[in-house]
Design an enzyme around this catalytic site. Structure first.
Site, short mmCIF file in Angstrom:
data_model
loop_
_atom_site.label_atom_id
_atom_site.label_comp_id
_atom_site.label_asym_id
_atom_site.label_seq_id
_atom_site.Cartn_x
_atom_site.Cartn_y
_atom_site.Cartn_z
N GLN A 160 0.89 -1.17 0.00
CA GLN A 160 0.00 0.00 0.00
C GLN A 160 0.92 1.21 0.00
OE1 GLN A 160 -3.19 0.92 -0.39
NE2 GLN A 160 -2.45 3.01 -0.08
N GLN A 162 0.27 4.57 -1.21
CA GLN A 162 -0.26 5.90 -0.92
C GLN A 162 -0.31 6.09 0.60
OE1 GLN A 162 -4.30 6.72 -2.22
NE2 GLN A 162 -3.93 8.89 -2.40
N PRO A 287 -5.80 -2.51 4.52
CA PRO A 287 -6.23 -1.41 5.39
C PRO A 287 -7.27 -0.47 4.81
CG PRO A 287 -4.05 -0.97 4.49
CD PRO A 287 -4.41 -2.35 4.08
N GLY A 289 -10.69 0.27 1.89
CA GLY A 289 -11.75 -0.35 1.11
C GLY A 289 -11.20 -0.71 -0.26
N GLY A 290 -10.56 0.27 -0.84
CA GLY A 290 -9.96 0.03 -2.14
C GLY A 290 -8.81 0.96 -2.38
N MET A 291 -7.94 0.59 -3.31
CA MET A 291 -6.82 1.45 -3.70
C MET A 291 -6.71 1.39 -5.21
SD MET A 291 -4.41 3.50 -2.90
CE MET A 291 -3.52 4.30 -4.24
N GLU A 292 -6.70 2.58 -5.80
CA GLU A 292 -6.83 2.72 -7.24
C GLU A 292 -5.55 2.44 -8.01
OE1 GLU A 292 -6.89 5.07 -4.90
OE2 GLU A 292 -6.11 6.99 -5.59
N HIS A 316 -15.93 3.91 -7.31
CA HIS A 316 -14.99 4.91 -6.77
C HIS A 316 -13.56 4.66 -7.30
CE1 HIS A 316 -13.42 7.71 -3.64
NE2 HIS A 316 -12.36 6.92 -3.73
N GLU A 317 -13.09 3.46 -7.14
CA GLU A 317 -11.70 3.18 -7.56
C GLU A 317 -11.56 3.30 -9.07
OE1 GLU A 317 -9.87 3.41 -5.16
OE2 GLU A 317 -11.28 2.90 -3.57
N HIS A 320 -11.13 6.85 -10.14
CA HIS A 320 -9.77 7.36 -9.97
C HIS A 320 -8.92 7.18 -11.24
CE1 HIS A 320 -9.23 8.80 -5.90
NE2 HIS A 320 -9.66 7.68 -5.33
N GLU A 339 -9.73 13.03 -4.32
CA GLU A 339 -10.85 12.30 -3.70
C GLU A 339 -12.21 12.95 -3.90
OE1 GLU A 339 -10.55 9.32 -2.91
OE2 GLU A 339 -8.38 9.12 -2.71
N ASP A 397 -1.13 11.27 5.96
CA ASP A 397 -2.26 10.43 6.33
C ASP A 397 -3.29 11.19 7.18
OD1 ASP A 397 -3.09 7.86 5.80
OD2 ASP A 397 -2.66 7.21 7.86
N TYR A 405 -12.90 14.10 0.71
CA TYR A 405 -13.86 13.25 0.02
C TYR A 405 -15.21 13.94 -0.12
CZ TYR A 405 -10.83 9.14 0.59
OH TYR A 405 -9.79 8.25 0.50
N1 BES Z 1 -6.96 6.33 -2.61
C1 BES Z 1 -7.87 5.97 -1.59
C2 BES Z 1 -7.24 5.25 -0.43
C3 BES Z 1 -6.13 6.03 0.25
C4 BES Z 1 -6.20 7.39 0.44
C5 BES Z 1 -5.03 5.36 0.72
C6 BES Z 1 -5.15 8.07 1.05
C7 BES Z 1 -4.00 6.03 1.35
C8 BES Z 1 -4.05 7.39 1.52
C9 BES Z 1 -9.02 5.13 -2.14
O1 BES Z 1 -9.42 5.48 -3.41
C10 BES Z 1 -10.20 5.35 -1.27
O2 BES Z 1 -10.64 6.46 -1.21
N2 BES Z 1 -10.71 4.31 -0.62
C11 BES Z 1 -11.90 4.41 0.16
C12 BES Z 1 -13.05 4.03 -0.71
C13 BES Z 1 -14.32 4.70 -0.47
C14 BES Z 1 -14.28 6.19 -0.30
C15 BES Z 1 -15.34 4.30 -1.52
C16 BES Z 1 -11.78 3.42 1.30
O3 BES Z 1 -10.75 2.74 1.39
O4 BES Z 1 -12.66 3.33 2.13
ZN ZN Z 2 -10.42 7.41 -3.38
#
Ligand code: BES
Ligand code: ZN
Length: 632
Positions: A160, A162, A287, A289-292, A316-317, A320, A339, A397, A405
């Site tokens: 991971q 980001q 950690p 939900g998703g990572m793009e 969402h992903e 991105h 976001e 972070d 968001y």
């Molecule tokens: N890019 C993010 C996850 C992220 C952000 C990781 C900042 C590290 C630092 C990803 O696209 C995201 O926003 N995931 C959300 C999804 C949700 C908003 C639909 C999540 O993980 O919950």
């Molecule tokens: Zn996102």
């Protein structure tokens, strides 16, 4: 070279720029772009910058180390004396410039940032090759024991990167404004398949050696690797799913609408730029939900609800792939550009594929969440409720809150409502088209907005500056009216007042989102008796839907409803998704169950990725026994 730079100075002074900064005059406009200053990277890309990576790596599960050579192709100004990389806890063994070994320097360690790696450059240097090994402090990596996987037999690794964790597994110029292409050769144990944010294999081979290529330039936070017992199944010609064998069919079922989503997205804002779009379902300790990660979204298995009700995360992903991966926030202070745009785009995809009444439920949940989060944050750090953040000297972070968001989403929705959908869509389509593979600052976006969409009068009336640069939620926050939720409110009244269970003939048809609204809107003080009745009628504690379960933990934990405790414990031990952990542990702490929280955390912590562990350590005031493993 002389004339263009003189011309530039003349032009610049004519345009009213002050030219007292001699550094920027030295920059050759035609071969080095003006990178904006990023406080979270040591790199000096205006002097020397990477353009391409050849990564040759061996993944060792016994030692839990990656050994690799990162050969970087670079572009440097003639007078550049050195190139600087970001590193975090890496053991650097050897550095070569154009094939010749050189003396490198690792600077002093800074919390979060790690150490700068300075490499001396000779004039005209083209490649820098770094031989290195990761260490235990590789914060991006999570090495899973077989027990932490679905199959329970083969270990698993995922990354991971980001926001600034790529530097813990690759020496890189780790700023979102710096893009490069890459090729990779990765060796993993022969019973595993390796995957990256690149062109990927679709089946295992017997050697465990895989090659990858990412022909489009990406920033290093989108570097990704996973290795484990995964298999692939396609959904359409250009979309598909990777998962452990026992989860493959479930996953394919859940993501059946993938191709429809890609088409909906393309219909809105232009062609998908990355070729293939796949999802990998990771083990539950992932950690997020998703990572793009480009071409290959990394996803939590907690979205496998069995009824496709949590696929907005996929939208969402996927979104991105435009907002973030094509047009990228210049620094983490501009994170809302990634976001906020993505949440907006996500809702639009959901509307295309599932209809407006569905997407308005999502918007309504988003609004509730935003208002609650903003109110809390105004008590703690009001500054962090601005869209444009100031994260210098902090862990980026800390900027990952509901604000970029959801305040970002409503800001864009406000503009849409002002100019009308047609014009806004046209504007966004051009925005992505004109800025693809580029970075965007908040100020660059405002300029673009003013040049292409809004009049001064509109901008003033909408309070654009206030939205972006002031804390809190402006008084023109768009309103969401969901008919479906209005019906839930009505039914809830009856259910609570008149003790009608199960749902008085209404709730049978409710989807996950209606249930979420129902649970989130239960009275703050609700009796255990009432909770028990609801639980008996609707089976929340036994729900297999992670969102419903996590929502249900709030009123139950806070009102001491004991029957939910075992489920809380098993959930927190199994799942490492931070979005669920934070509110659940917080509910325990805020309802005088600190001891229970700590007991559970002791058991659960080894299962969490560093990203979640760091957040929960802070929240719970947890200190590891013995010395903190500091890579300094
Ligand atoms: N890019 C993010 C996850 C992220 C952000 C990781 C900042 C590290 C630092 C990803 O696209 C995201 O926003 N995931 C959300 C999804 C949700 C908003 C639909 C999540 O993980 O919950
Ligand atoms: Zn996102």
């Amino acid at each position: 070279m002389k004339y263009p730079s003189i011309l530039f100075v003349i032009l610049a002074s004519w345009l009213g720029f002050s030219c007292n900064n001699s550094k920027s005059e030295e920059v050759k406009k035609d071969d080095v772009t003006d990178y904006v200053n990023d406080p979270h990277s040591y790199a000096k890309p205006n002097t020397a910058v990477v353009t391409h990576l050849n990564w040759d790596a061996e993944v060792n599960f016994d030692s839990e180390r990656i050994r690799a050579v990162a050969e970087w192709e670079i572009k440097a100004k003639d007078e550049a004396k050195e190139i600087i990389f970001d590193t975090y806890g890496l053991n650097i063994n050897k550095v070569m410039v154009d094939g010749e070994a050189v003396d490198f320097k690792l600077g002093s360690f800074k919390e979060e940032l790690g150490r700068p790696l300075s490499i001396p450059l000779s004039e005209g240097a083209k490649t820098v090759s770094i031989t290195y090994e990761t260490t235990d402090s590789a914060r991006a990596l999570q090495w899973l024991d077989p027990e932490q996987t679905a199959g329970k037999e083969i270990p698993f690794l995922f990354t991971q990167s980001q926001a600034i964790l790529a530097r813990s597994w690759i020496p890189t110029q780790d700023s979102p404004g710096i893009r490069f292409t890459y090729d990779a050769r990765v060796k993993v144990p022969s019973n595993m398949m390796a995957l990256m944010s690149a062109e990927n294999p679709q089946s295992k081979n017997t050697s465990g050696e895989y090659t990858f290529s990412m022909p489009q330039p990406i920033p290093s936070y989108l570097m990704a690797l996973s290795a484990g017992d995964v298999v692939f199944k396609s959904i359409s010609e250009r979309t598909g799913v990777y998962a452990e064998p026992s989860l493959l069919d479930t996953s394919v079922y859940e993501f059946q609408d993938l191709e429809n989503m890609v088409q909906a997205a393309e219909g809105l804002y232009g062609p998908y730029a990355w070729g293939q779009y796949d999802i990998i379902v990771l083990p539950p300790s992932f950690p997020f939900g998703g990572m793009e990660n480009p071409r290959l979204t990394f996803a939590t298995p907690t979205i496998l609800a069995g009824d496709r009700s949590l696929v907005s995360l996929v939208a969402h992903e996927l979104a991105h792939s435009w907002s973030g991966n094509l047009v990228t926030n210049a620094t983490w202070d501009d994170f809302w550009l990634n976001e906020g745009f993505t949440v907006y785009f996500e809702h639009r995809i959901m509307e295309e594929v599932y209809g407006r009444d569905y997407s308005e439920m999502l918007a309504s949940l988003t609004r509730d969440e935003l208002q609650e989060a903003a109110a809390e944050m105004m008590k703690e750090i009001p500054e962090d409720t601005k869209l444009k953040l100031n994260l210098e000297g902090r862990n980026p972070d800390e900027g990952v809150t509901s604000i970029p968001y959801n305040k970002g989403y409503f800001f864009l929705r406000l503009i849409e409502e002002e100019v009308g959908r047609e014009r806004f869509d046209e504007f966004l389509k051009n925005y992505f088209q004109e800025n693809k593979f580029k970075v965007m600052t908040t100020e660059g976006f405002i300029d673009y907005l003013m040049a292409n969409l809004l009049t001064e009068e509109q901008a003033n009336r909408l309070q654009i500056k206030e939205w972006i640069y002031e804390p809190g939620l402006p008084d023109n926050l768009p309103v969401v009216e969901s008919d479906r939720f209005a019906k839930v409110d009505e039914a809830q009244k009856k259910i609570l007042e008149k003790n009608l269970y199960p749902a008085s003939g209404v709730a049978e048809a409710w989807t996950t989102h209606e249930w979420l609204h129902f649970i989130n809107h239960l009275p703050k003080d609700i009796s255990q008796e009432k909770l028990a009745q609801l639980d008996a009628a609707y089976g929340f504690t036994q729900s297999g839907n992670s969102e419903i379960l996590a929502a249900w933990f709030q009123p139950t934990i806070r009102n001491n409803y004991e029957p939910v405790y075992p489920r809380v414990e098993s959930f927190l031990i199994q799942v490492g998704r931070r979005k669920f952990l934070t509110p659940t542990y917080r509910a325990l702490l805020e309802s005088d169950k600190e001891e229970m929280a700590m007991d559970i955390y002791e058991k659960a912590r080894p299962n969490y990725h560093a990203v979640s562990r760091e957040t929960m350590d802070d929240l719970l005031g947890y200190e590891e026994e013995g010395e903190e493993s500091n890579p300094a």
